[in-house]
Design a protein around this motif. Structure first.
Motif, PDB file in Angstrom:
ATOM      1  N   TRP A 137       0.840  -1.201   0.000  1.00  0.00           N
ATOM      2  CA  TRP A 137       0.000   0.000   0.000  1.00  0.00           C
ATOM      3  C   TRP A 137       0.870   1.244   0.000  1.00  0.00           C
ATOM      4  O   TRP A 137       1.846   1.336   0.744  1.00  0.00           O
ATOM      5  N   ASP A 138       0.507   2.237  -0.837  1.00  0.00           N
ATOM      6  CA  ASP A 138       1.246   3.499  -0.932  1.00  0.00           C
ATOM      7  C   ASP A 138       0.417   4.602  -0.287  1.00  0.00           C
ATOM      8  O   ASP A 138      -0.607   5.026  -0.824  1.00  0.00           O
ATOM      9  N   ASP A 139       0.854   5.048   0.891  1.00  0.00           N
ATOM     10  CA  ASP A 139       0.113   6.099   1.603  1.00  0.00           C
ATOM     11  C   ASP A 139       0.082   7.399   0.819  1.00  0.00           C
ATOM     12  O   ASP A 139      -0.892   8.157   0.896  1.00  0.00           O
ATOM     13  N   GLY A 140       1.160   7.687   0.073  1.00  0.00           N
ATOM     14  CA  GLY A 140       1.242   8.945  -0.669  1.00  0.00           C
ATOM     15  C   GLY A 140       0.149   9.093  -1.710  1.00  0.00           C
ATOM     16  O   GLY A 140      -0.474  10.154  -1.835  1.00  0.00           O
ATOM     17  N   SER A 141      -0.102   8.016  -2.459  1.00  0.00           N
ATOM     18  CA  SER A 141      -1.121   8.070  -3.515  1.00  0.00           C
ATOM     19  C   SER A 141      -2.471   7.522  -3.069  1.00  0.00           C
ATOM     20  O   SER A 141      -3.449   7.598  -3.810  1.00  0.00           O
ATOM     21  N   SER A 142      -2.505   6.963  -1.855  1.00  0.00           N
ATOM     22  CA  SER A 142      -3.716   6.317  -1.340  1.00  0.00           C
ATOM     23  C   SER A 142      -4.240   5.266  -2.315  1.00  0.00           C
ATOM     24  O   SER A 142      -5.446   5.149  -2.576  1.00  0.00           O
ATOM     25  N   MET A 143      -3.302   4.499  -2.844  1.00  0.00           N
ATOM     26  CA  MET A 143      -3.614   3.426  -3.788  1.00  0.00           C
ATOM     27  C   MET A 143      -2.619   2.290  -3.580  1.00  0.00           C
ATOM     28  O   MET A 143      -1.568   2.484  -2.951  1.00  0.00           O
ATOM     29  N   PRO A 144      -2.919   1.084  -4.100  1.00  0.00           N
ATOM     30  CA  PRO A 144      -1.932   0.005  -4.027  1.00  0.00           C
ATOM     31  C   PRO A 144      -0.607   0.437  -4.652  1.00  0.00           C
ATOM     32  O   PRO A 144      -0.587   1.166  -5.653  1.00  0.00           O
ATOM     33  N   ALA A 145       0.483  -0.008  -4.072  1.00  0.00           N
ATOM     34  CA  ALA A 145       1.810   0.399  -4.532  1.00  0.00           C
ATOM     35  C   ALA A 145       2.145  -0.256  -5.865  1.00  0.00           C
ATOM     36  O   ALA A 145       1.645  -1.332  -6.196  1.00  0.00           O
ATOM     37  N   GLU A 146       2.988   0.422  -6.649  1.00  0.00           N
ATOM     38  CA  GLU A 146       3.508  -0.162  -7.889  1.00  0.00           C
ATOM     39  C   GLU A 146       4.788  -0.910  -7.534  1.00  0.00           C
ATOM     40  O   GLU A 146       5.841  -0.309  -7.357  1.00  0.00           O
ATOM     41  N   LEU A 147       4.684  -2.219  -7.412  1.00  0.00           N
ATOM     42  CA  LEU A 147       5.826  -3.035  -7.025  1.00  0.00           C
ATOM     43  C   LEU A 147       6.774  -3.222  -8.193  1.00  0.00           C
ATOM     44  O   LEU A 147       6.368  -3.238  -9.351  1.00  0.00           O
ATOM     45  N   GLY A 148       8.066  -3.372  -7.878  1.00  0.00           N
ATOM     46  CA  GLY A 148       9.079  -3.531  -8.905  1.00  0.00           C
ATOM     47  C   GLY A 148       9.092  -4.929  -9.488  1.00  0.00           C
ATOM     48  O   GLY A 148       8.497  -5.869  -8.946  1.00  0.00           O
ATOM     49  N   GLU A 149       9.776  -5.072 -10.612  1.00  0.00           N
ATOM     50  CA  GLU A 149       9.891  -6.378 -11.260  1.00  0.00           C
ATOM     51  C   GLU A 149      10.557  -7.374 -10.317  1.00  0.00           C
ATOM     52  O   GLU A 149      11.527  -7.056  -9.645  1.00  0.00           O
ATOM     53  N   GLY A 150      10.033  -8.565 -10.301  1.00  0.00           N
ATOM     54  CA  GLY A 150      10.606  -9.614  -9.462  1.00  0.00           C
ATOM     55  C   GLY A 150       9.979  -9.718  -8.097  1.00  0.00           C
ATOM     56  O   GLY A 150      10.166 -10.719  -7.409  1.00  0.00           O
ATOM     57  N   GLU A 151       9.240  -8.681  -7.678  1.00  0.00           N
ATOM     58  CA  GLU A 151       8.600  -8.730  -6.368  1.00  0.00           C
ATOM     59  C   GLU A 151       7.360  -9.617  -6.415  1.00  0.00           C
ATOM     60  O   GLU A 151       6.618  -9.632  -7.404  1.00  0.00           O
TER      61      GLU A 151
ATOM     62  N   ASP B 229       2.055  -8.508 -10.198  1.00  0.00           N
ATOM     63  CA  ASP B 229       0.960  -8.473 -11.182  1.00  0.00           C
ATOM     64  C   ASP B 229      -0.397  -8.390 -10.499  1.00  0.00           C
ATOM     65  O   ASP B 229      -1.281  -7.636 -10.921  1.00  0.00           O
ATOM     66  N   GLU B 230      -0.565  -9.171  -9.422  1.00  0.00           N
ATOM     67  CA  GLU B 230      -1.853  -9.195  -8.726  1.00  0.00           C
ATOM     68  C   GLU B 230      -2.162  -7.847  -8.092  1.00  0.00           C
ATOM     69  O   GLU B 230      -3.292  -7.349  -8.173  1.00  0.00           O
ATOM     70  N   VAL B 231      -1.157  -7.232  -7.469  1.00  0.00           N
ATOM     71  CA  VAL B 231      -1.358  -5.926  -6.824  1.00  0.00           C
ATOM     72  C   VAL B 231      -1.660  -4.856  -7.871  1.00  0.00           C
ATOM     73  O   VAL B 231      -2.505  -3.981  -7.666  1.00  0.00           O
ATOM     74  N   HIS B 232      -0.974  -4.952  -9.026  1.00  0.00           N
ATOM     75  CA  HIS B 232      -1.249  -3.999 -10.107  1.00  0.00           C
ATOM     76  C   HIS B 232      -2.701  -4.130 -10.569  1.00  0.00           C
ATOM     77  O   HIS B 232      -3.391  -3.124 -10.792  1.00  0.00           O
TER      78      HIS B 232
END
Length: 399
Positions: free
Chosen positions: A44-58, A62-65
């Motif tokens: 979770w990204d508090d700054g955007s108040s949306m699910p975080a954009e996780l990096g490749e390999g994490e 895909d599911e969080v995106h």
């Protein structure tokens, strides 16, 4: 205007998953609407108040995106509800919640369909969600991105959409595929009481045309196996993936992509068909092992190097399938196959080879994972007539 915000409530259990919800505030009255989505705190990204954009390999990238995309759609729906209520005079926070859950017929078709797509994702039906999303994009392109209400979905509009698809050169079955998805969505709205049944799809084609299936005769499969492709690794890989499918009774490329190393136990390969959910068991043969030995699996534990990383798996699969099918056409030309050679031909080829060896229909049906012998009978009946002609020629030659 009511305020709509996306909020995250962390789990009270250390390491547990928290919940995402919408907060609606109107005239200082606060209401909450659950989304059904659950995330870990680092997702979770508090700054955007949306699910975080996780990096490749994490993990779960895909599911969080996908969850983020669905939440944006749901918030757009809520914003539309608020805008509609604003235009009709005073309202309360409870009215916002009620209208959101009701999704009344004044809402647009695309908003409702995006809600259906979001629910499919929540259920883990990612492939179905993708097909619905594709159909919606096609319909909105026809509409020049101008939306239409559920009540405005009529026969005249759908007939014009069919004509638009035909003009674009789409095949009859592809057009029918889009129509059936839109019809299913529309019927959901009718079943929910959001609009009355106007039967807008009655005057367009929604059937499935019988298509000619292509299969390689056994001799051509053998010729493909024996051809030397060591000078071109991409051609060799495409050929070997075709052969692996043939060896495994026509396993789909999608199922091949998701095989794990632990799929092989005690000399038996087991896998669950992603199309039907049926579990199949195949004796592990040396020819299968030869291909696996040639292509060491990826670091993520996959048996074959089709999906090599744990993120963007669907995109990796689609890219690999596109490349393999493109290269198979070149391989086909080398062995004298003029029709388009694709991975799916391997499945038809195994069925044809099994049938030519007088293997009982029930055995072929079980081997291919069909739900009934009728399915297999239709499958074999739809094979290219050249297969039957060849068999007849062999019989006549022996007279």
């Amino acid at each position: 205007m009511a305020s709509v915000k996306v909020k995250f409530r962390p789990s009270t259990v250390e390491g547990g998953m928290g919940s995402v919800y919408f907060q609606v505030i109107q005239n200082r009255v606060v209401r909450q609407i659950g989304t059904g989505y659950r995330l870990y705190s680092n997702e979770w990204d508090d700054g955007s108040s949306m699910p975080a954009e996780l990096g490749e390999g994490e993990a779960r990238a895909d599911e969080v995106h996908g969850i983020g995309e669905d939440i944006r759609r749901e918030k757009a729906l809520l914003d539309n509800v608020v805008a509609s209520l604003d235009s009709h005079g005073p309202y309360t926070a409870d009215m916002v919640v009620h209208s959101y859950h009701r999704q009344d017929a004044s809402l647009s078709f695309s908003v409702f369909m995006n809600g259906v797509i979001a629910k499919l994702r929540k259920q883990g039906r990612m492939r179905t969600a993708e097909t619905y999303d594709s159909a919606l994009r096609s319909f909105m392109e026809f509409r020049n991105q101008v939306d239409v209400t559920l009540d405005a979905m009529n026969s005249n509009l759908i007939v014009h959409y069919e004509a638009y698809l035909k003009k674009r050169g789409l095949k009859k079955n592809t057009i029918s595929f889009y129509m059936r998805i839109l019809r299913a969505t529309y019927n959901r709205a009718v079943d929910s009481g959001l609009t009355s049944q106007a039967n807008p799809f009655d005057n367009v084609y929604t059937g499935v045309d019988k298509t000619v299936k292509h299969a390689l005769p056994f001799g051509l499969v053998k010729r493909m196996k024996d051809i030397d492709l060591t000078s071109d690794s991409s051609l060799e890989f495409a050929r070997d993936m075709f052969l692996f499918s043939f060896y495994t009774r026509g396993m789909s490329f999608l199922d091949m992509a998701y095989l794990d190393r632990d799929s092989i136990q005690n000399g038996v390969l087991s896998y669950r068909r992603r199309k039907t959910g049926q579990t199949l068991y195949i004796k592990w043969e040396p020819c299968m092992q030869d291909i696996v030995d040639k292509y060491p699996g990826a670091e993520n534990g996959r048996l074959l190097p089709i999906i090599k990383r744990s993120n963007n798996e669907r995109r990796q699969y689609e890219s690999a399938l596109h490349l393999v099918n493109h290269k198979l056409k070149e391989v086909g030309a080398m062995i004298g196959v003029t029709s388009g050679l694709t991975m799916y031909v391997a499945r038809h080829s195994w069925a044809c080879a099994a049938n030519s060896q007088d293997i009982p229909l029930g055995v072929i049906s079980e081997g291919m994972g069909h739900d009934s012998e009728n399915t297999t009978r239709l499958y074999l009946a739809s094979l290219d007539n050249s297969v039957v002609d060849t068999a007849n020629g062999m019989i006549l030659h022996k007279l």
